[in-house]
Design a protein around this motif. Structure first.
Motif, mmCIF file in Angstrom:
data_model
loop_
_atom_site.group_PDB
_atom_site.id
_atom_site.type_symbol
_atom_site.label_atom_id
_atom_site.label_comp_id
_atom_site.label_asym_id
_atom_site.label_seq_id
_atom_site.Cartn_x
_atom_site.Cartn_y
_atom_site.Cartn_z
ATOM 1 N N GLY A 126 0.681 -1.433 -0.039
ATOM 2 C CA GLY A 126 -0.102 -0.081 -0.065
ATOM 3 C C GLY A 126 0.964 1.154 -0.069
ATOM 4 N N LEU A 127 0.257 2.333 -0.592
ATOM 5 C CA LEU A 127 1.009 3.562 -0.604
ATOM 6 C C LEU A 127 0.121 4.709 -0.109
ATOM 7 N N GLY A 128 0.762 5.561 0.384
ATOM 8 C CA GLY A 128 0.116 6.873 0.822
ATOM 9 C C GLY A 128 -0.222 7.009 2.309
ATOM 10 N N TRP A 129 0.598 8.091 2.887
ATOM 11 C CA TRP A 129 0.669 8.111 4.296
ATOM 12 C C TRP A 129 -0.631 9.400 4.669
ATOM 13 N N ASP A 130 -0.533 10.300 3.901
ATOM 14 C CA ASP A 130 -1.533 11.471 4.517
ATOM 15 C C ASP A 130 -2.927 11.154 3.927
ATOM 16 N N VAL A 131 -3.855 11.283 4.812
ATOM 17 C CA VAL A 131 -5.210 11.371 4.295
ATOM 18 C C VAL A 131 -6.140 12.385 4.902
ATOM 19 N N ALA A 132 -6.899 12.722 4.150
ATOM 20 C CA ALA A 132 -8.069 13.839 4.468
ATOM 21 C C ALA A 132 -9.327 13.374 4.067
ATOM 22 N N GLY A 133 -10.420 13.197 4.727
ATOM 23 C CA GLY A 133 -11.556 12.727 4.543
ATOM 24 C C GLY A 133 -12.831 12.804 5.528
ATOM 25 N N VAL A 134 -13.697 11.562 5.278
ATOM 26 C CA VAL A 134 -14.809 11.671 6.359
ATOM 27 C C VAL A 134 -14.733 10.470 6.902
ATOM 28 N N VAL A 135 -15.129 10.604 8.305
ATOM 29 C CA VAL A 135 -15.229 9.290 8.990
ATOM 30 C C VAL A 135 -16.404 8.710 8.422
ATOM 31 N N ASP A 136 -16.487 7.226 8.244
ATOM 32 C CA ASP A 136 -17.731 6.447 7.814
ATOM 33 C C ASP A 136 -18.102 5.351 8.684
ATOM 34 N N ARG A 137 -16.987 4.792 9.513
ATOM 35 C CA ARG A 137 -17.442 3.674 10.449
ATOM 36 C C ARG A 137 -16.368 3.886 11.687
ATOM 37 N N ILE A 138 -16.849 3.604 12.797
ATOM 38 C CA ILE A 138 -16.286 3.502 13.959
ATOM 39 C C ILE A 138 -16.045 2.346 14.865
ATOM 40 N N GLY A 139 -14.601 1.688 14.911
ATOM 41 C CA GLY A 139 -14.460 0.635 15.563
ATOM 42 C C GLY A 139 -14.907 0.867 17.313
ATOM 43 N N ALA A 140 -15.032 -0.449 17.863
ATOM 44 C CA ALA A 140 -15.334 -0.500 19.157
ATOM 45 C C ALA A 140 -14.299 0.121 20.225
ATOM 46 N N GLY A 141 -15.176 0.993 20.962
ATOM 47 C CA GLY A 141 -14.294 1.807 22.008
ATOM 48 C C GLY A 141 -13.925 3.236 21.583
ATOM 49 N N VAL A 142 -14.249 3.528 20.332
ATOM 50 C CA VAL A 142 -13.721 4.935 19.962
ATOM 51 C C VAL A 142 -14.776 5.945 20.370
ATOM 52 N N ARG A 143 -14.353 6.879 21.228
ATOM 53 C CA ARG A 143 -15.470 7.871 21.670
ATOM 54 C C ARG A 143 -14.994 9.384 21.014
ATOM 55 N N ALA A 144 -13.695 9.420 20.621
ATOM 56 C CA ALA A 144 -13.266 10.829 20.112
ATOM 57 C C ALA A 144 -13.771 11.360 18.748
ATOM 58 N N PHE A 145 -14.263 10.328 18.090
ATOM 59 C CA PHE A 145 -15.012 10.782 16.666
ATOM 60 C C PHE A 145 -16.269 10.177 16.533
ATOM 61 N N GLU A 146 -17.205 10.725 15.485
ATOM 62 C CA GLU A 146 -18.391 10.344 15.239
ATOM 63 C C GLU A 146 -18.347 10.032 13.582
ATOM 64 N N THR A 147 -19.321 9.314 12.961
ATOM 65 C CA THR A 147 -19.488 9.194 11.811
ATOM 66 C C THR A 147 -20.034 10.443 11.101
ATOM 67 N N GLY A 148 -19.369 10.859 9.958
ATOM 68 C CA GLY A 148 -19.668 12.062 9.169
ATOM 69 C C GLY A 148 -18.616 13.157 9.633
ATOM 70 N N GLN A 149 -17.822 13.030 10.477
ATOM 71 C CA GLN A 149 -16.751 13.974 10.890
ATOM 72 C C GLN A 149 -15.911 14.044 9.887
ATOM 73 N N ARG A 150 -15.276 15.263 9.537
ATOM 74 C CA ARG A 150 -14.229 15.546 8.691
ATOM 75 C C ARG A 150 -12.883 15.367 9.573
ATOM 76 N N VAL A 151 -11.925 14.668 8.950
ATOM 77 C CA VAL A 151 -10.874 14.520 9.647
ATOM 78 C C VAL A 151 -9.682 14.354 8.811
ATOM 79 N N ILE A 152 -8.486 14.606 9.699
ATOM 80 C CA ILE A 152 -7.014 14.205 8.720
ATOM 81 C C ILE A 152 -6.403 13.168 9.473
ATOM 82 N N GLY A 153 -5.430 12.412 8.925
ATOM 83 C CA GLY A 153 -4.784 11.271 9.644
ATOM 84 C C GLY A 153 -3.374 11.036 8.807
#
Length: 319
Positions: free
Chosen positions: A70-97
């Protein structure tokens, strides 16, 4: 969306020139506990992607050889699914990573990317995804390198490659900390580095970097942040007992004259990334290309001379 759905991605199949890049269809990845899935809107092309594709990182012992990488380190987009235990983000939120794992089969050159929640931050407010995608890798590299130097307001810092992606952020962040910056850059980039906060400039074509810097700062600068791979040339511009950090490949100078030397290895840090996103730093985009033109982007990065990053965007309906 379920695990059987597909997404488009560009990967390296084997290692070599741009001919090893392939556009493939892969299953949409699912986030595990503590992870988020991002619908990718933009992914930046960085030199490390070229080193990954060529096999240079395998040769350096930084990752294992694999059939598909796989290639590419930087990302910007929208959270569309959250794993168990994640409280800091919500679906539909704009993020970078930032993806800081090398040995993976799917990177940010894709319609979807799964990251640990700790590698993700809210996107800079009011900034589009293309510009936002240029911040994570290079901004964090500059920030973490500065932190290693341990400088205080009023100290002097040489930044080599000051007009580049890492160097530009380093100058801007250093100036905001009250550091007095000597920026090494070409004549055509002087306006940019001055605007970023450099107090002095040294032409990158200067044959004797240390002499030029010491002419501006008698005795030498307190530290050097070497974003251009200048090595001992930058090291020689540092005062006795100062500090030097290298942020690119190549040999780290020996700790001559009591100079503390470091090599900065990037690591994902969502909290630090959130701080950077709030600073309204200068985000530079050289051009925007559709994901399927990744090979062209790699060629252009290899040619050099870009100011800002090339950014890939998945085509509508590609996921």
């Amino acid at each position: 969306m379920n695990a059987e759905e597909q997404t488009r991605a560009v990967v390296a199949e084997g290692y070599g020139g741009v001919d090893v890049l392939r556009e493939v269809t892969v299953p949409v990845p699912e986030p595990g506990p503590g992870q988020v899935r991002i619908r990718v809107e933009a992914a930046t092309v960085n030199p490390v992607d070229l080193a990954t594709r060529s096999g240079a990182l395998v040769e350096a012992g930084l990752m294992a050889a694999r059939a598909r990488t796989g290639l590419g380190w930087d990302v910007a987009g929208v959270v569309d699914r959250i794993g168990a235990g994640v409280r800091a983000f919500e679906t539909g939120q704009r993020v970078i990573g930032l993806r800081d794992l090398l040995d993976v089969s799917l990177g940010a050159y894709a319609g979807h990317l799964v990251l640990d929640a700790g590698a993700v931050a809210p996107a800079p407010p009011g900034v589009d995804a293309v510009a936002a995608a240029t911040l994570p890798l290079n901004g964090l590299t500059a920030l973490q390198a500065l932190n290693l130097l341990g400088l205080s307001a009023g100290d002097t810092l040489l930044v080599t490659g000051a007009a580049g992606a890492v160097g530009g952020f380093a100058v801007e962040l250093a100036a905001r900390r009250g550091l007095r910056v000597v920026a090494q850059a070409g004549a055509t980039d002087e306006e940019f580095v001055r605007g970023a906060g450099a107090e002095w400039t040294v032409d990158r074509a200067a044959e004797d970097l240390a002499t030029e810097v010491r002419r501006l700062v008698p005795g030498g600068v307190d530290a050097a942040l070497d974003a251009a791979g200048s090595g001992v040339r930058a090291h020689a511009a540092v005062r006795t007992g100062g500090a030097h950090v290298t942020v690119v490949g190549g040999a780290v100078p020996l700790p001559l004259r009591g100079i503390r030397v470091h090599r900065q290895w990037i690591s994902a840090d969502g909290a630090a990334l959130a701080e950077l996103a709030a600073l309204k730093l200068t985000l530079r985009v050289a051009d925007v290309l559709p994901l399927e033109r990744a090979a062209e982007a790699h060629r252009r990065v290899a040619e050099g001379g870009l100011r800002g990053r090339l950014v890939l965007v998945p085509s509508p309906g590609a996921a």
